[in-house]
Design a protein around this motif. Sequence first.
Motif, PDB file in Angstrom:
ATOM      1  N   GLU A  64       0.833  -1.200   0.000  1.00  0.00           N
ATOM      2  CA  GLU A  64       0.000   0.000   0.000  1.00  0.00           C
ATOM      3  C   GLU A  64       0.871   1.254   0.000  1.00  0.00           C
ATOM      4  OE1 GLU A  64      -3.516  -0.001   2.609  1.00  0.00           O
ATOM      5  OE2 GLU A  64      -2.827  -1.964   3.275  1.00  0.00           O
ATOM      6  N   GLU A  65       0.469   2.238  -0.754  1.00  0.00           N
ATOM      7  CA  GLU A  65       1.214   3.487  -0.831  1.00  0.00           C
ATOM      8  C   GLU A  65       1.296   4.142   0.547  1.00  0.00           C
ATOM      9  OE1 GLU A  65       1.127   7.769  -3.243  1.00  0.00           O
ATOM     10  OE2 GLU A  65      -0.301   6.180  -3.747  1.00  0.00           O
ATOM     11  N   GLY A  66       2.488   4.491   0.952  1.00  0.00           N
ATOM     12  CA  GLY A  66       2.686   5.140   2.231  1.00  0.00           C
ATOM     13  C   GLY A  66       2.739   4.207   3.426  1.00  0.00           C
ATOM     14  N   ALA A  67       2.591   2.902   3.199  1.00  0.00           N
ATOM     15  CA  ALA A  67       2.582   1.949   4.313  1.00  0.00           C
ATOM     16  C   ALA A  67       3.979   1.784   4.886  1.00  0.00           C
ATOM     17  CB  ALA A  67       2.050   0.607   3.845  1.00  0.00           C
ATOM     18  N   GLY A  68       4.032   1.587   6.207  1.00  0.00           N
ATOM     19  CA  GLY A  68       5.286   1.309   6.876  1.00  0.00           C
ATOM     20  C   GLY A  68       5.309  -0.122   7.365  1.00  0.00           C
ATOM     21  N   PRO A  69       6.469  -0.604   7.791  1.00  0.00           N
ATOM     22  CA  PRO A  69       6.569  -1.967   8.297  1.00  0.00           C
ATOM     23  C   PRO A  69       5.619  -2.188   9.469  1.00  0.00           C
ATOM     24  CG  PRO A  69       8.737  -0.986   7.987  1.00  0.00           C
ATOM     25  CD  PRO A  69       7.751   0.123   7.846  1.00  0.00           C
ATOM     26  N   ARG A  93     -12.917   2.559   7.821  1.00  0.00           N
ATOM     27  CA  ARG A  93     -12.570   2.814   6.424  1.00  0.00           C
ATOM     28  C   ARG A  93     -12.087   1.532   5.763  1.00  0.00           C
ATOM     29  NH1 ARG A  93      -7.703   4.716   3.968  1.00  0.00           N
ATOM     30  NH2 ARG A  93      -6.721   4.911   6.035  1.00  0.00           N
ATOM     31  N   VAL A  94     -12.489   1.335   4.514  1.00  0.00           N
ATOM     32  CA  VAL A  94     -12.011   0.209   3.709  1.00  0.00           C
ATOM     33  C   VAL A  94     -10.827   0.688   2.886  1.00  0.00           C
ATOM     34  CG1 VAL A  94     -12.583  -1.471   1.919  1.00  0.00           C
ATOM     35  CG2 VAL A  94     -14.311  -0.826   3.624  1.00  0.00           C
ATOM     36  N   ARG A  95      -9.626   0.193   3.189  1.00  0.00           N
ATOM     37  CA  ARG A  95      -8.423   0.590   2.454  1.00  0.00           C
ATOM     38  C   ARG A  95      -8.242  -0.248   1.190  1.00  0.00           C
ATOM     39  NH1 ARG A  95      -6.031  -1.020   6.850  1.00  0.00           N
ATOM     40  NH2 ARG A  95      -4.299  -1.940   5.692  1.00  0.00           N
ATOM     41  N   VAL A  96      -8.521  -1.521   1.299  1.00  0.00           N
ATOM     42  CA  VAL A  96      -8.453  -2.429   0.150  1.00  0.00           C
ATOM     43  C   VAL A  96      -9.753  -3.214   0.125  1.00  0.00           C
ATOM     44  CG1 VAL A  96      -7.256  -4.363  -0.943  1.00  0.00           C
ATOM     45  CG2 VAL A  96      -5.943  -2.606   0.278  1.00  0.00           C
ATOM     46  N   ALA A  97     -10.526  -3.039  -0.938  1.00  0.00           N
ATOM     47  CA  ALA A  97     -11.828  -3.691  -1.052  1.00  0.00           C
ATOM     48  C   ALA A  97     -11.672  -5.209  -1.089  1.00  0.00           C
ATOM     49  CB  ALA A  97     -12.537  -3.202  -2.305  1.00  0.00           C
ATOM     50  N   PRO A  98     -12.721  -5.934  -0.725  1.00  0.00           N
ATOM     51  CA  PRO A  98     -12.646  -7.396  -0.716  1.00  0.00           C
ATOM     52  C   PRO A  98     -12.129  -7.954  -2.041  1.00  0.00           C
ATOM     53  CG  PRO A  98     -14.673  -6.684   0.309  1.00  0.00           C
ATOM     54  CD  PRO A  98     -14.044  -5.452  -0.264  1.00  0.00           C
ATOM     55  N   MET A  99     -11.205  -8.905  -1.938  1.00  0.00           N
ATOM     56  CA  MET A  99     -10.621  -9.517  -3.123  1.00  0.00           C
ATOM     57  C   MET A  99     -10.315 -10.983  -2.841  1.00  0.00           C
ATOM     58  SD  MET A  99      -6.766  -7.852  -2.946  1.00  0.00           S
ATOM     59  CE  MET A  99      -6.072  -9.039  -4.095  1.00  0.00           C
ATOM     60  N   ASP A 100     -10.465 -11.800  -3.858  1.00  0.00           N
ATOM     61  CA  ASP A 100     -10.160 -13.219  -3.731  1.00  0.00           C
ATOM     62  C   ASP A 100      -8.658 -13.443  -3.834  1.00  0.00           C
ATOM     63  OD1 ASP A 100     -12.838 -14.063  -3.485  1.00  0.00           O
ATOM     64  OD2 ASP A 100     -13.086 -14.063  -5.662  1.00  0.00           O
ATOM     65  N   ALA A 108      -9.950  -8.388   2.988  1.00  0.00           N
ATOM     66  CA  ALA A 108     -10.129  -6.948   2.856  1.00  0.00           C
ATOM     67  C   ALA A 108      -9.250  -6.288   3.908  1.00  0.00           C
ATOM     68  CB  ALA A 108     -11.588  -6.549   3.056  1.00  0.00           C
ATOM     69  N   MET A 109      -8.712  -5.101   3.559  1.00  0.00           N
ATOM     70  CA  MET A 109      -7.848  -4.353   4.465  1.00  0.00           C
ATOM     71  C   MET A 109      -8.613  -3.136   4.960  1.00  0.00           C
ATOM     72  SD  MET A 109      -5.254  -6.359   4.074  1.00  0.00           S
ATOM     73  CE  MET A 109      -3.887  -5.513   4.866  1.00  0.00           C
ATOM     74  N   LEU A 110      -8.618  -2.936   6.271  1.00  0.00           N
ATOM     75  CA  LEU A 110      -9.507  -1.968   6.886  1.00  0.00           C
ATOM     76  C   LEU A 110      -8.780  -1.100   7.917  1.00  0.00           C
ATOM     77  CD1 LEU A 110     -12.090  -4.781   7.520  1.00  0.00           C
ATOM     78  CD2 LEU A 110     -12.308  -3.080   5.723  1.00  0.00           C
ATOM     79  N   THR A 111      -9.436  -0.014   8.318  1.00  0.00           N
ATOM     80  CA  THR A 111      -8.925   0.859   9.368  1.00  0.00           C
ATOM     81  C   THR A 111     -10.079   1.232  10.287  1.00  0.00           C
ATOM     82  OG1 THR A 111      -7.269   1.784   7.881  1.00  0.00           O
ATOM     83  CG2 THR A 111      -7.732   3.028   9.877  1.00  0.00           C
ATOM     84  N   GLY A 115      -7.953   4.886  13.850  1.00  0.00           N
ATOM     85  CA  GLY A 115      -6.785   4.909  12.989  1.00  0.00           C
ATOM     86  C   GLY A 115      -5.973   3.637  12.948  1.00  0.00           C
ATOM     87  N   ALA A 116      -6.403   2.583  13.650  1.00  0.00           N
ATOM     88  CA  ALA A 116      -5.658   1.328  13.671  1.00  0.00           C
ATOM     89  C   ALA A 116      -6.018   0.474  12.452  1.00  0.00           C
ATOM     90  CB  ALA A 116      -5.956   0.549  14.945  1.00  0.00           C
ATOM     91  N   ASP A 117      -5.000  -0.019  11.752  1.00  0.00           N
ATOM     92  CA  ASP A 117      -5.208  -0.887  10.603  1.00  0.00           C
ATOM     93  C   ASP A 117      -5.422  -2.330  11.048  1.00  0.00           C
ATOM     94  OD1 ASP A 117      -4.798   1.299   8.949  1.00  0.00           O
ATOM     95  OD2 ASP A 117      -2.693   0.807   8.553  1.00  0.00           O
ATOM     96  N   PHE A 118      -6.293  -3.032  10.335  1.00  0.00           N
ATOM     97  CA  PHE A 118      -6.511  -4.452  10.562  1.00  0.00           C
ATOM     98  C   PHE A 118      -7.062  -5.034   9.273  1.00  0.00           C
ATOM     99  CE2 PHE A 118     -10.566  -2.527  11.382  1.00  0.00           C
ATOM    100  CZ  PHE A 118     -11.543  -3.471  11.084  1.00  0.00           C
ATOM    101  N   ALA A 119      -7.370  -6.310   9.263  1.00  0.00           N
ATOM    102  CA  ALA A 119      -7.884  -6.946   8.062  1.00  0.00           C
ATOM    103  C   ALA A 119      -8.869  -8.049   8.450  1.00  0.00           C
ATOM    104  CB  ALA A 119      -6.735  -7.522   7.239  1.00  0.00           C
ATOM    105  N   VAL A 120      -9.604  -8.524   7.449  1.00  0.00           N
ATOM    106  CA  VAL A 120     -10.478  -9.675   7.656  1.00  0.00           C
ATOM    107  C   VAL A 120     -10.131 -10.745   6.629  1.00  0.00           C
ATOM    108  CG1 VAL A 120     -12.383  -8.422   8.717  1.00  0.00           C
ATOM    109  CG2 VAL A 120     -12.319  -8.655   6.228  1.00  0.00           C
ATOM    110  N   TRP A 121     -10.345 -11.985   7.032  1.00  0.00           N
ATOM    111  CA  TRP A 121     -10.088 -13.135   6.169  1.00  0.00           C
ATOM    112  C   TRP A 121     -11.331 -14.014   6.151  1.00  0.00           C
ATOM    113  CZ3 TRP A 121      -7.080 -14.556   2.410  1.00  0.00           C
ATOM    114  CH2 TRP A 121      -6.968 -15.907   2.063  1.00  0.00           C
TER     115      TRP A 121
END
Length: 266
Positions: A64-69, A93-100, A108-111, A115-121
């Motif tokens: 992701e653009e601007g992402a840090g480790p 916020r949805v940072r990356v829409a659901p994708m296979d 999907a990648m979310l915030t 302001g904390a980033d997380f994801a769902v599987w």
Amino acid sequence: MLTTHYVPGAPNWLDLGAPDVDAAAAYYAAVFGWTFQSAGPEGGGYGFFQLDGETVAAVGPLAEEGAGPAWTAYFHTADADATCKAVEQAGGRVRVAPMDVFTAGRLAMLTDPTGADFAVWQPGEVTGLDVVMEPSTLCWTELYATDAAAAKEFYGTVFSWSFQDMSMGGDLLYSIASAPGAGAGEDTAHGGILQLQQMHLDAGSTSEWHPYFGVTDCDASYHTATQHGGTPLIAPMDVPGIGRMAMLMDPAGAPFALLNGDRPKP
């Protein structure tokens, strides 16, 4: 407690975004004895951290653009698209829409609103990590939040988490999160939420999730982690009723923690 019998809302995957995957693989091999298995040419540099042939985490290049480790915690969902809608309705916020991801599952990648980033599987052929709650594997997830009350409201709404507060002294509370869905009487707690103190907020700290990895000797693992280039954040310390823990950043700057003992109990 964490388990590989995944239920909706529980952590079921964990990966590291790294500027140098090979360097990250070498570091965590030294600290935890993990090996790296590439996902192949189609994986875009992504691969799996394994212990005795079982997947305990994953790692990939920063995408992701601007992402840090950073380490990203993924939470189980039966419907990634529906969860994204719930996240947006709850102020996230949805940072990356659901994708296979091929036939492995859907992500999907979310915030969250703090302001904390997380994801769902959403599991397909891959339900989640192969092993947790063993030495050198994930044993707890924790959110340092700029607004713990807002975070609890958000995750309670999106994942139906319940919370039990335990005193950390004074007005400081630690909220233990549990996902619904396990059998009656089972311990479903999988993580905690802690309010960042004012001095940390004044210093510019932001909300973030980070993983705890189980170890048999916190001091020895901490020494190994720092000797191989990790940056100390919290030196090994005893936490009554929990165990001995430490926190540091890997050489690229991704925070993680070590825990010798059980995860927090109310």
